[in-house]
Design an enzyme around this catalytic site. Structure first.
Site, PDB file in Angstrom:
ATOM      1  N   TYR A   1       9.810  -4.434  -2.655  1.00 55.59           N
ATOM      2  CA  TYR A   1       9.822  -3.121  -3.326  1.00 55.59           C
ATOM      3  C   TYR A   1      11.173  -2.852  -4.005  1.00 55.59           C
ATOM      4  O   TYR A   1      11.380  -1.778  -4.543  1.00 55.59           O
ATOM      5  CB  TYR A   1       9.516  -2.016  -2.319  1.00 55.59           C
ATOM      6  CG  TYR A   1       8.135  -2.140  -1.718  1.00 55.59           C
ATOM      7  CD1 TYR A   1       7.010  -1.762  -2.448  1.00 55.59           C
ATOM      8  CD2 TYR A   1       7.953  -2.661  -0.447  1.00 55.59           C
ATOM      9  CE1 TYR A   1       5.737  -1.894  -1.912  1.00 55.59           C
ATOM     10  CE2 TYR A   1       6.683  -2.805   0.101  1.00 55.59           C
ATOM     11  CZ  TYR A   1       5.579  -2.410  -0.641  1.00 55.59           C
ATOM     12  OH  TYR A   1       4.317  -2.551  -0.104  1.00 55.59           O
TER      13      TYR A   1
ATOM     14  N   TYR B   1       0.336   3.547  -2.941  1.00 58.39           N
ATOM     15  CA  TYR B   1       0.993   4.426  -1.958  1.00 58.39           C
ATOM     16  C   TYR B   1       2.494   4.216  -1.967  1.00 58.39           C
ATOM     17  O   TYR B   1       3.241   4.981  -1.354  1.00 58.39           O
ATOM     18  CB  TYR B   1       0.403   4.206  -0.557  1.00 58.39           C
ATOM     19  CG  TYR B   1       1.055   3.134   0.284  1.00 58.39           C
ATOM     20  CD1 TYR B   1       0.692   1.813   0.157  1.00 58.39           C
ATOM     21  CD2 TYR B   1       2.057   3.453   1.196  1.00 58.39           C
ATOM     22  CE1 TYR B   1       1.284   0.822   0.925  1.00 58.39           C
ATOM     23  CE2 TYR B   1       2.662   2.474   1.968  1.00 58.39           C
ATOM     24  CZ  TYR B   1       2.273   1.157   1.827  1.00 58.39           C
ATOM     25  OH  TYR B   1       2.891   0.188   2.586  1.00 58.39           O
ATOM     26  N   ARG B   2       2.973   3.197  -2.684  1.00 51.08           N
ATOM     27  CA  ARG B   2       4.376   2.804  -2.622  1.00 51.08           C
ATOM     28  C   ARG B   2       4.535   1.758  -3.700  1.00 51.08           C
ATOM     29  O   ARG B   2       3.592   1.014  -3.975  1.00 51.08           O
ATOM     30  CB  ARG B   2       4.587   2.186  -1.247  1.00 51.08           C
ATOM     31  CG  ARG B   2       5.944   1.680  -0.895  1.00 51.08           C
ATOM     32  CD  ARG B   2       5.845   1.075   0.503  1.00 51.08           C
ATOM     33  NE  ARG B   2       7.138   0.673   1.004  1.00 51.08           N
ATOM     34  CZ  ARG B   2       7.324   0.071   2.172  1.00 51.08           C
ATOM     35  NH1 ARG B   2       6.291  -0.192   2.941  1.00 51.08           N
ATOM     36  NH2 ARG B   2       8.520  -0.266   2.586  1.00 51.08           N
TER      37      ARG B   2
END
Ligand code: ADP
Length: 511
Positions: free
Chosen positions: A87, A460-461
């Site tokens: 991420y 969601y992310r």
């Protein structure tokens, strides 16, 4: 966003102020420092390269650093341990921002075995907490993410998940202390009482609940976090399930959803595709030496060799043996009725080898997946949340797999099935040194954002590269949610110094 937006004279003034606050030894701004705080899985280390980092050791230092950032208008990007791999790692959205490294604030402030919670500073790692609880004889069990290199707080704040009963980590957060961008210190909920005794036991204190204000946001720097932990169960039982064919995924979702919703299954059990399992065993070349997409017959050989299905899941039950044995019978019968072979359950009892307990035991094994293609590996996750609906999941799978194949990437997906929501985690593995693959991975990711949006779901992310395009998909009423986020951002952070661009939330001066 480029580093040129950050005024270099202001940055020099910030470094002077930072040295005065934390001392020379905790200011890191050499070229080497910039690289070590970059996203280690990025194709291009410079795309989100920070200007350097400053490490705070206590709350006062955090407050003073935020005040110095406001005075100089230099943006800070807080990290707990900076292991947000897949991420963006420790890197900021905005190149040229300064990393606020909280990893030295690593005290476990409280373990409450009777009430079932811990209170941690941001730098406490999953391994730290595990070791601490192990010393105490495991009175409370943790939930850990697949790769548990990072921090308990950072992972919960990012809404990380684990395959455990308390696996929705953000939902376990109870009571936060945070420094707001202007340097002021707040405590949420019952912690707002000066000597509040109920700080970490209720989500329902007086007035609005603000714990979630600090999740996936840029509204404050969390310096202390309460997290609920599971009381140690008397026993556990484990069942391994397989689905032989790709198209069986609908059957798998339909099996778990009602059992999970009715509390028969204790956790969100995930169906993981075979490439995922194989990638934890070794690189692709161990199984097949060709170029391009893994062919069907090579896939079949991998499944045979490893004795796994196209989809694979583990169901775990926790509690008194008579309770979980009854649940196990219900689950086995439901699997058989669905035409899914249910082998025998394995039972663990308190006192047996803890390694076999199905407790959340931190591990970095899952990181092996990045070696799949060889070279310097990396991965990026595309993870929409969807209803736990068999038909929708099957459609999502087919659409996603076709996109992977279109762009020449081996499909690796997992569906974590809850009673209402399913998290569809798609791992995209790559070799960082393969520039053609880089182009294809980027095109795949952009296509997945659009396809999933059209289907009515959102991630969601997401990775720092895609925070704006993913925020764009939350488009009800002309992006009303973005306007609300911006209104809050401008109220709390009028100078715009805290994590600009995180989750697509930009302060006024960067918009
Ligand atoms: P981990 O420690 O689990 O590796 P990171 O430190 O990489 O996680 O945190 C992931 C992201 O979460 C960061 O990039 C940041 O945006 C946010 N974050 C982490 N810790 C904090 C914190 N203490 N306060 C506010 N935001 C945080």
């Amino acid at each position: 966003m480029t580093a040129e937006l950050i005024d270099q004279n202001a940055l020099a003034r910030f470094w002077d102020a930072a040295r005065a606050i934390v001392g020379e030894a905790r200011v890191f701004n050499s070229e080497q420092d910039q690289l070590s705080y970059a996203d280690q899985m990025a194709f291009d280390l410079k795309s989100h390269a920070p200007a350097g980092a400053v490490a705070a050791q206590n709350v006062d230092e955090v407050r003073n650093l935020l005040k110095a950032a406001s005075a100089t208008r230099v943006p800070l990007w807080p990290i707990s341990r900076g292991k947000n791999l897949g991420y963006g790692g420790s890197a900021p959205v905005q190149a040229g921002a300064v990393i606020l490294d909280l990893s030295r604030m690593n005290r476990i402030l409280e373990i409450n075995t009777a009430l079932g919670y811990c209170v941690v500073e941001p730098g406490v790692s999953f391994f730290d907490l595990y070791d601490f609880l192990a010393e105490m004889g495991h009175p409370l069990w943790m939930s850990v993410p697949g790769n548990s290199w990072g921090s308990v707080a950072g992972n919960a704040l990012e809404r990380g998940v684990g395959p455990q009963p308390y696996g929705d980590h953000a939902a376990q957060i109870c009571g936060i202390e945070a420094v707001l961008p202007d340097g002021s210190l707040v405590r949420t909920g019952a912690g707002a009482i000066a000597d509040g005794k109920a700080f970490h036991v209720t989500h329902n204190s007086y007035g609005p609940g603000w714990d979630q204000l600090f999740c996936q946001s840029n509204f404050g720097v969390v310096t202390r976090l309460g997290l609920w932990l599971m009381p140690a169960p008397e026993a556990t039982m484990t069942l391994e399930l397989q689905l032989p064919e790709a198209d069986d995924i609908a059957k798998g979702i339909a099996l778990f959803q009602p059992l999970r919703q009715r509390g028969i299954i204790d956790h969100d059990a995930a169906w993981v595709s075979y490439v995922g399992i194989a990638s934890y065993v070794g690189p692709r070349s161990m199984f097949w030496q060709g170029e391009g997409l893994l062919p069907e017959d090579a896939g079949r050989e991998i499944r045979q060799k490893l004795g796994i299905g196209w989809w694979n899941a583990q169901v775990n039950l926790y509690g008194p043996e008579e309770v979980i044995a009854a649940k196990a019978r219900i689950i086995s019968a439901a699997a058989q009725a669905a035409g899914i072979a249910a082998p025998d359950w394995l039972t663990w009892r308190k006192g047996d080898d803890f390694g076999l307990s199905r407790a959340g035991i931190p591990s970095t094994r899952d990181m092996m997946m990045i070696d799949w293609y060889g070279g310097r590996g990396g991965h990026i996750g595309f993870s929409p949340i969807m209803p736990s609906d068999a038909k929708l999941a099957a459609e999502q799978f087919t659409r996603t797999r076709e996109r992977y194949e279109e762009f020449g990437v081996d499909y690796y997906g997992a569906f974590g099935v809850g009673g209402r929501q399913t998290v569809a985690v798609n791992e995209i593995l790559y070799d960082r040194d393969d520039s053609d693959q880089q182009r294809r991975v980027n095109a795949l990711f952009e296509a997945l954002i659009q396809d999933t949006h059209q289907a009515g779901f959102g991630e969601y992310r997401t990775h720092i590269d895609y925070m704006d395009p993913v925020a764009d998909t939350f488009d009800f009423n002309g992006h009303a949610l973005r306007r609300l986020n911006q209104t809050l951002k401008d109220a709390l952070d009028p100078v715009g110094i805290l994590a600009p661009g995180k989750q697509g939330i930009w302060p006024a001066r960067f918009r």
